[in-house]
Structures are given as C-alpha cells and as structure tokens.
Design a protein around this motif. Structure first.
Motif, PDB file in Angstrom:
ATOM      1  N   SER A   1       3.328 -12.748 -17.920  1.00 22.97           N
ATOM      2  CA  SER A   1       2.501 -12.466 -16.743  1.00 22.97           C
ATOM      3  C   SER A   1       2.800 -11.069 -16.210  1.00 22.97           C
ATOM      4  O   SER A   1       1.889 -10.316 -15.835  1.00 22.97           O
ATOM      5  CB  SER A   1       2.762 -13.512 -15.655  1.00 22.97           C
ATOM      6  OG  SER A   1       2.431 -14.803 -16.106  1.00 22.97           O
ATOM      7  N   ARG A   2       4.091 -10.721 -16.181  1.00 21.09           N
ATOM      8  CA  ARG A   2       4.476  -9.383 -15.732  1.00 21.09           C
ATOM      9  C   ARG A   2       3.922  -8.307 -16.678  1.00 21.09           C
ATOM     10  O   ARG A   2       3.442  -7.260 -16.240  1.00 21.09           O
ATOM     11  CB  ARG A   2       6.002  -9.317 -15.666  1.00 21.09           C
ATOM     12  CG  ARG A   2       6.614  -7.932 -15.619  1.00 21.09           C
ATOM     13  CD  ARG A   2       6.490  -7.280 -14.276  1.00 21.09           C
ATOM     14  NE  ARG A   2       7.123  -5.967 -14.287  1.00 21.09           N
ATOM     15  CZ  ARG A   2       7.262  -5.211 -13.224  1.00 21.09           C
ATOM     16  NH1 ARG A   2       6.806  -5.621 -12.045  1.00 21.09           N
ATOM     17  NH2 ARG A   2       7.844  -4.026 -13.312  1.00 21.09           N
ATOM     18  N   HIS A   3       4.003  -8.575 -17.978  1.00 23.50           N
ATOM     19  CA  HIS A   3       3.496  -7.628 -18.972  1.00 23.50           C
ATOM     20  C   HIS A   3       2.001  -7.386 -18.773  1.00 23.50           C
ATOM     21  O   HIS A   3       1.554  -6.225 -18.768  1.00 23.50           O
ATOM     22  CB  HIS A   3       3.762  -8.179 -20.374  1.00 23.50           C
ATOM     23  CG  HIS A   3       3.380  -7.240 -21.480  1.00 23.50           C
ATOM     24  ND1 HIS A   3       4.235  -6.291 -21.974  1.00 23.50           N
ATOM     25  CD2 HIS A   3       2.221  -7.107 -22.188  1.00 23.50           C
ATOM     26  CE1 HIS A   3       3.630  -5.599 -22.924  1.00 23.50           C
ATOM     27  NE2 HIS A   3       2.408  -6.076 -23.079  1.00 23.50           N
ATOM     28  N   TRP A   4       1.253  -8.434 -18.611  1.00 24.02           N
ATOM     29  CA  TRP A   4      -0.190  -8.306 -18.412  1.00 24.02           C
ATOM     30  C   TRP A   4      -0.495  -7.548 -17.128  1.00 24.02           C
ATOM     31  O   TRP A   4      -1.378  -6.688 -17.082  1.00 24.02           O
ATOM     32  CB  TRP A   4      -0.835  -9.696 -18.396  1.00 24.02           C
ATOM     33  CG  TRP A   4      -2.334  -9.658 -18.406  1.00 24.02           C
ATOM     34  CD1 TRP A   4      -3.128  -8.577 -18.706  1.00 24.02           C
ATOM     35  CD2 TRP A   4      -3.221 -10.731 -18.114  1.00 24.02           C
ATOM     36  NE1 TRP A   4      -4.462  -8.918 -18.621  1.00 24.02           N
ATOM     37  CE2 TRP A   4      -4.549 -10.234 -18.264  1.00 24.02           C
ATOM     38  CE3 TRP A   4      -3.033 -12.064 -17.761  1.00 24.02           C
ATOM     39  CZ2 TRP A   4      -5.668 -11.025 -18.047  1.00 24.02           C
ATOM     40  CZ3 TRP A   4      -4.156 -12.863 -17.558  1.00 24.02           C
ATOM     41  CH2 TRP A   4      -5.447 -12.354 -17.701  1.00 24.02           C
ATOM     42  N   TYR A   5       0.260  -7.860 -16.067  1.00 24.43           N
ATOM     43  CA  TYR A   5       0.059  -7.176 -14.783  1.00 24.43           C
ATOM     44  C   TYR A   5       0.269  -5.675 -14.951  1.00 24.43           C
ATOM     45  O   TYR A   5      -0.517  -4.866 -14.458  1.00 24.43           O
ATOM     46  CB  TYR A   5       1.022  -7.741 -13.744  1.00 24.43           C
ATOM     47  CG  TYR A   5       1.056  -6.939 -12.461  1.00 24.43           C
ATOM     48  CD1 TYR A   5       0.036  -7.056 -11.516  1.00 24.43           C
ATOM     49  CD2 TYR A   5       2.112  -6.063 -12.196  1.00 24.43           C
ATOM     50  CE1 TYR A   5       0.059  -6.319 -10.341  1.00 24.43           C
ATOM     51  CE2 TYR A   5       2.151  -5.328 -11.016  1.00 24.43           C
ATOM     52  CZ  TYR A   5       1.119  -5.456 -10.098  1.00 24.43           C
ATOM     53  OH  TYR A   5       1.140  -4.719  -8.942  1.00 24.43           O
ATOM     54  N   ARG A   6       1.337  -5.287 -15.668  1.00 24.10           N
ATOM     55  CA  ARG A   6       1.628  -3.864 -15.859  1.00 24.10           C
ATOM     56  C   ARG A   6       0.552  -3.189 -16.710  1.00 24.10           C
ATOM     57  O   ARG A   6       0.157  -2.060 -16.434  1.00 24.10           O
ATOM     58  CB  ARG A   6       2.994  -3.699 -16.523  1.00 24.10           C
ATOM     59  CG  ARG A   6       4.173  -3.999 -15.611  1.00 24.10           C
ATOM     60  CD  ARG A   6       4.341  -2.935 -14.565  1.00 24.10           C
ATOM     61  NE  ARG A   6       4.503  -1.609 -15.152  1.00 24.10           N
ATOM     62  CZ  ARG A   6       4.555  -0.493 -14.447  1.00 24.10           C
ATOM     63  NH1 ARG A   6       4.432  -0.537 -13.138  1.00 24.10           N
ATOM     64  NH2 ARG A   6       4.718   0.676 -15.047  1.00 24.10           N
ATOM     65  N   ILE A   7       0.072  -3.863 -17.740  1.00 26.05           N
ATOM     66  CA  ILE A   7      -1.005  -3.306 -18.562  1.00 26.05           C
ATOM     67  C   ILE A   7      -2.256  -3.072 -17.718  1.00 26.05           C
ATOM     68  O   ILE A   7      -2.918  -2.026 -17.817  1.00 26.05           O
ATOM     69  CB  ILE A   7      -1.328  -4.248 -19.745  1.00 26.05           C
ATOM     70  CG1 ILE A   7      -0.181  -4.260 -20.765  1.00 26.05           C
ATOM     71  CG2 ILE A   7      -2.633  -3.847 -20.418  1.00 26.05           C
ATOM     72  CD1 ILE A   7      -0.009  -2.975 -21.535  1.00 26.05           C
ATOM     73  N   GLU A   8      -2.576  -4.035 -16.862  1.00 23.81           N
ATOM     74  CA  GLU A   8      -3.740  -3.888 -15.985  1.00 23.81           C
ATOM     75  C   GLU A   8      -3.539  -2.743 -15.001  1.00 23.81           C
ATOM     76  O   GLU A   8      -4.493  -2.028 -14.659  1.00 23.81           O
ATOM     77  CB  GLU A   8      -3.995  -5.200 -15.232  1.00 23.81           C
ATOM     78  CG  GLU A   8      -4.476  -6.347 -16.116  1.00 23.81           C
ATOM     79  CD  GLU A   8      -5.834  -6.059 -16.735  1.00 23.81           C
ATOM     80  OE1 GLU A   8      -6.745  -5.607 -16.007  1.00 23.81           O
ATOM     81  OE2 GLU A   8      -5.983  -6.278 -17.951  1.00 23.81           O
ATOM     82  N   GLN A   9      -2.290  -2.540 -14.525  1.00 25.17           N
ATOM     83  CA  GLN A   9      -2.014  -1.430 -13.615  1.00 25.17           C
ATOM     84  C   GLN A   9      -2.189  -0.084 -14.313  1.00 25.17           C
ATOM     85  O   GLN A   9      -2.722   0.868 -13.723  1.00 25.17           O
ATOM     86  CB  GLN A   9      -0.585  -1.552 -13.072  1.00 25.17           C
ATOM     87  CG  GLN A   9      -0.397  -2.673 -12.065  1.00 25.17           C
ATOM     88  CD  GLN A   9      -1.249  -2.471 -10.818  1.00 25.17           C
ATOM     89  OE1 GLN A   9      -2.219  -3.192 -10.594  1.00 25.17           O
ATOM     90  NE2 GLN A   9      -0.891  -1.497 -10.010  1.00 25.17           N
ATOM     91  N   LEU A  10      -1.732   0.018 -15.563  1.00 25.58           N
ATOM     92  CA  LEU A  10      -1.928   1.257 -16.336  1.00 25.58           C
ATOM     93  C   LEU A  10      -3.413   1.542 -16.525  1.00 25.58           C
ATOM     94  O   LEU A  10      -3.859   2.689 -16.429  1.00 25.58           O
ATOM     95  CB  LEU A  10      -1.227   1.142 -17.692  1.00 25.58           C
ATOM     96  CG  LEU A  10       0.305   1.138 -17.683  1.00 25.58           C
ATOM     97  CD1 LEU A  10       0.837   0.826 -19.077  1.00 25.58           C
ATOM     98  CD2 LEU A  10       0.848   2.477 -17.203  1.00 25.58           C
ATOM     99  N   GLN A  11      -4.172   0.492 -16.799  1.00 27.79           N
ATOM    100  CA  GLN A  11      -5.611   0.667 -16.985  1.00 27.79           C
ATOM    101  C   GLN A  11      -6.274   1.074 -15.667  1.00 27.79           C
ATOM    102  O   GLN A  11      -7.165   1.938 -15.652  1.00 27.79           O
ATOM    103  CB  GLN A  11      -6.211  -0.633 -17.513  1.00 27.79           C
ATOM    104  CG  GLN A  11      -7.683  -0.521 -17.901  1.00 27.79           C
ATOM    105  CD  GLN A  11      -8.130  -1.686 -18.768  1.00 27.79           C
ATOM    106  OE1 GLN A  11      -7.393  -2.144 -19.625  1.00 27.79           O
ATOM    107  NE2 GLN A  11      -9.338  -2.169 -18.524  1.00 27.79           N
ATOM    108  N   LYS A  12      -5.827   0.484 -14.563  1.00 26.34           N
ATOM    109  CA  LYS A  12      -6.378   0.828 -13.252  1.00 26.34           C
ATOM    110  C   LYS A  12      -6.072   2.280 -12.895  1.00 26.34           C
ATOM    111  O   LYS A  12      -6.930   2.998 -12.357  1.00 26.34           O
ATOM    112  CB  LYS A  12      -5.807  -0.118 -12.196  1.00 26.34           C
ATOM    113  CG  LYS A  12      -6.342   0.128 -10.796  1.00 26.34           C
ATOM    114  CD  LYS A  12      -5.724  -0.839  -9.799  1.00 26.34           C
ATOM    115  CE  LYS A  12      -6.231  -0.573  -8.378  1.00 26.34           C
ATOM    116  NZ  LYS A  12      -5.610  -1.512  -7.402  1.00 26.34           N
TER     117      LYS A  12
END
Length: 373
Positions: free
Chosen positions: A342-353
């Motif tokens: 969940s943390r990994h996905w959150y960070r990936i989404e933050q990089l994309q944002k």
C-alpha cells in the motif's frame, strides 16, 4: 545500406560475386540490424585476443560457415572486421539526398530502436527500501545527436506498462546533467528534447526516468491481501475469544478447523492464489515494467505462500497448536506485505502526481543561469 557497404568491401578485396551468397548477406544483415544480439563486438574482440589459439568451431559459430570462409581468405581481414564492429555496434542509416529536391530549409528525421536499453536499477540489498520508498528507474540512451550544431531533436516513447516522469540531458563522459540550454517536453507516454547550438559541443546523452503503471498489479494484490488478513485475523480473533471467554464452543475455533477440516475455510484459502496470480503474472509485460515491479512482486509472492500454507492444517487435520502458529505467522506476513505494498503504491501515485503538476505537457527550459529558448 550497411550491408551494401560491407559487400563492396568484400568485392574490393577480390572476393568473387558468386562467393557472396544469400546466407552471407543474411548474416551481414542480422549483424547490422542487431538481430544477432549485441555480442558481435565482444565476439570479434575475443577472436582478436585469441588469434594464435583460435577454436575453429567457435569462430565458425560466430560468423557462420560461409562468412567465416570468406573472412579467412581476405587480404585485410582487420579492415573488414572493423567495419563489422562499426555497423554492428553503432550503425546509423546513411541516406544520399539530392539537394535540388528540397527547399532552403528542411528536416531529416530518423528513428533508432534500442533493443537492450541500459536500465539503471537497484540491487537486492536495498530491496526493502525500494518497496517502502520507490524512486523508479532510469534508462540511459547514448549516441544521440543533441550535442551537434544546429537545431536537434530527440524523442523517446515509454515502454508499455511504464510512465515517463522526467527527461534530462547529461554529459556522456562525466555523467553530470548538462548545463547547456535545452528544452524538454514530457508526457506520460513520450518525451522530447530540443537543442540549437551554434557549435558542436561533444557527446551528450539522455536519461529517461520511469515509474511503473502500478494499478493493474496493485489492485488485485491489495484485494488478495485484504482477504487474507480478514480471514486469518477473524480466525485468530475467534480463537482468542473462545480460549479466554467463559462461553462459546466446547473447542476453540482453530482447533475445530484442525480436527474437523472445515471445507468452507479450505475453499476460501485456496481461492486466494487466483487473486495473487492476477498481480504476479502479467501476459506480454514489457521487460522494463517487469523490472520496476520486481521487488513488490517478491513481497506479494511471499504473502501468497503464507496464505496458501494456512490451508495446510485444515486440509490435513494437523495438531491444533501447529494450526495456531501457522495462522499467526501467515497473518503477520500478510499484514506486513499489505502495509508495504500500500505504501509502495501510494509513493508511485505521488511521483506521478508530482510529474503531472510540474512537468507533464509543459515547455521545460533548462541550462545555465539565464537559460532561455
């Protein structure tokens, strides 16, 4: 074009036209188009270093019987091999144009397909750190024309299953980001770099920053992990309630599972692997995307094994104490992986944002102080 130049070199060295068979031309084409892989340069260097004690069978395997027979009889085989190395490693199409057919200003475009990009990634020692705080990966493309005088243009497409987050130009020798003026345009699927230098500045390279498109992997993975945590957590909670409470079944719940092999529980636990497989196995996934998702998949695979192992006591009526230990261990693993993923996905989404807000679909001008375009 490259095959034609190589053929002319063979003819110049008095090789007869009849000796240059279709199989020889096909081999030359495969080398120059890199269909034989990128090992031709290393193979030729191996031949050069081992020439006093060459293994004939090995050399024949590298070049093919017909081509080796021709090379072995050349007056100047080194000249031909140097051309083969040149076109096998860094060939750029050569096209002759009639200037009279063009106006005073025109654009020449060519595309270079990189079959084996250098992916700057990480090693197993920082796998946990990468899952917790992913940074993506970098692809470096060398031998571009951005350092040449005049208006130059570089464009790259993201491999399937990845998203572009940044694009920079760097010095090919030092590896440091270039301070020369350039303009970048970045979108999720492609990126371009533009330069217009008055003089040749030497070799410049490009570094593409990528993150995986994680949603097709993370959604089924988190669904499977939540199901695992719910089933295992409920079983252990009921076990504790039955053990500590005064009322309840005559035997604690997990002991009932071990003794009576609950078919419903087994079915539910054995259903989990199908959910995990949706995250672990992706048909026709690009190698770069697979590399970027490697370590999260390792963690998900560990949770899948833990979930499957929790069905063993129910299936084989093992000792009740072993059932409790296995379920407790499986719950801990599933919960830990759920948090990590969940943390990994959150960070990936933050990089994309961050890329969406600061880089995508903008003209980004970079360079030294006062850079302009």
């Amino acid at each position: 074009m490259a095959v034609g130049i190589l053929k002319q070199e063979l003819l110049r060295q008095d090789v007869s036209e009849s000796a240059i068979t279709d199989s020889v031309l096909d081999k030359l084409f495969r080398v120059t188009s890199k269909q034989d892989g990128d090992n031709i340069i290393a193979d030729i260097k191996w031949i050069d270093e081992n020439s006093p004690r060459l293994d004939l069978e090995k050399v024949t395997e590298i070049f093919g019987k017909d081509l080796y027979k021709i090379i072995s009889k050349l007056k100047d085989s080194d000249e031909f091999l140097n051309l083969l190395v040149l076109y096998g490693g860094q060939y750029i199409p050569i096209v002759q144009l009639n200037r009279s057919n063009f106006k005073s200003a025109f654009v020449i475009k060519y595309r270079q397909v990189t079959h084996s990009p250098e992916l700057s990634f990480l090693n197993a020692r920082n796998a946990l750190g990468y899952i917790w705080k992913p940074t993506g990966g970098d692809i470096e493309v060398h031998g571009v024309n951005l350092g040449k005088a005049g208006s130059q243009h570089f464009r790259a497409s993201a491999p399937d299953g990845t998203v572009l987050t940044d694009l920079i130009m760097f010095d090919a020798i030092s590896g440091i980001e270039s301070t020369q003026n350039n303009m970048a345009q970045i979108t999720p699927r492609w990126a371009s770099l533009y330069t217009k230098f008055s003089n040749n500045l030497g070799p410049l390279s490009v570094r593409l920053s990528l993150i995986p498109d994680a949603r097709p992997i993370m959604i089924p993975a988190i669904a499977a992990l939540l199901t695992s945590v719910a089933v295992l957590g409920t079983g252990i909670a009921l076990q504790l309630a039955d053990t500590l409470g005064q009322a309840g079944p005559s035997e604690p719940r997990l002991e009932n599972i071990a003794l009576h092999s609950s078919g419903a529980v087994i079915a539910m636990l054995l259903l989990l692997p199908s959910l995990f497989l949706l995250a672990l196995v992706r048909r026709d996934e690009h190698g770069v995307a697979s590399s970027l998702l490697r370590y999260p998949r390792y963690a998900i695979a560990g949770a899948a094994v833990a979930a499957i192992s929790s069905a063993i006591p129910a299936a084989f009526s093992t000792d009740s104490s072993l059932t409790i230990k296995i379920w407790s261990a499986a719950l801990i693993v599933s919960l830990a992986v759920l948090i990590l993923v969940s943390r990994h996905w959150y960070r990936i989404e933050q990089l994309q944002k961050d890329s969406r807000n600061n880089r995508w679909n903008q003209d980004i001008i970079r360079g030294g102080p006062g850079a302009s375009w």
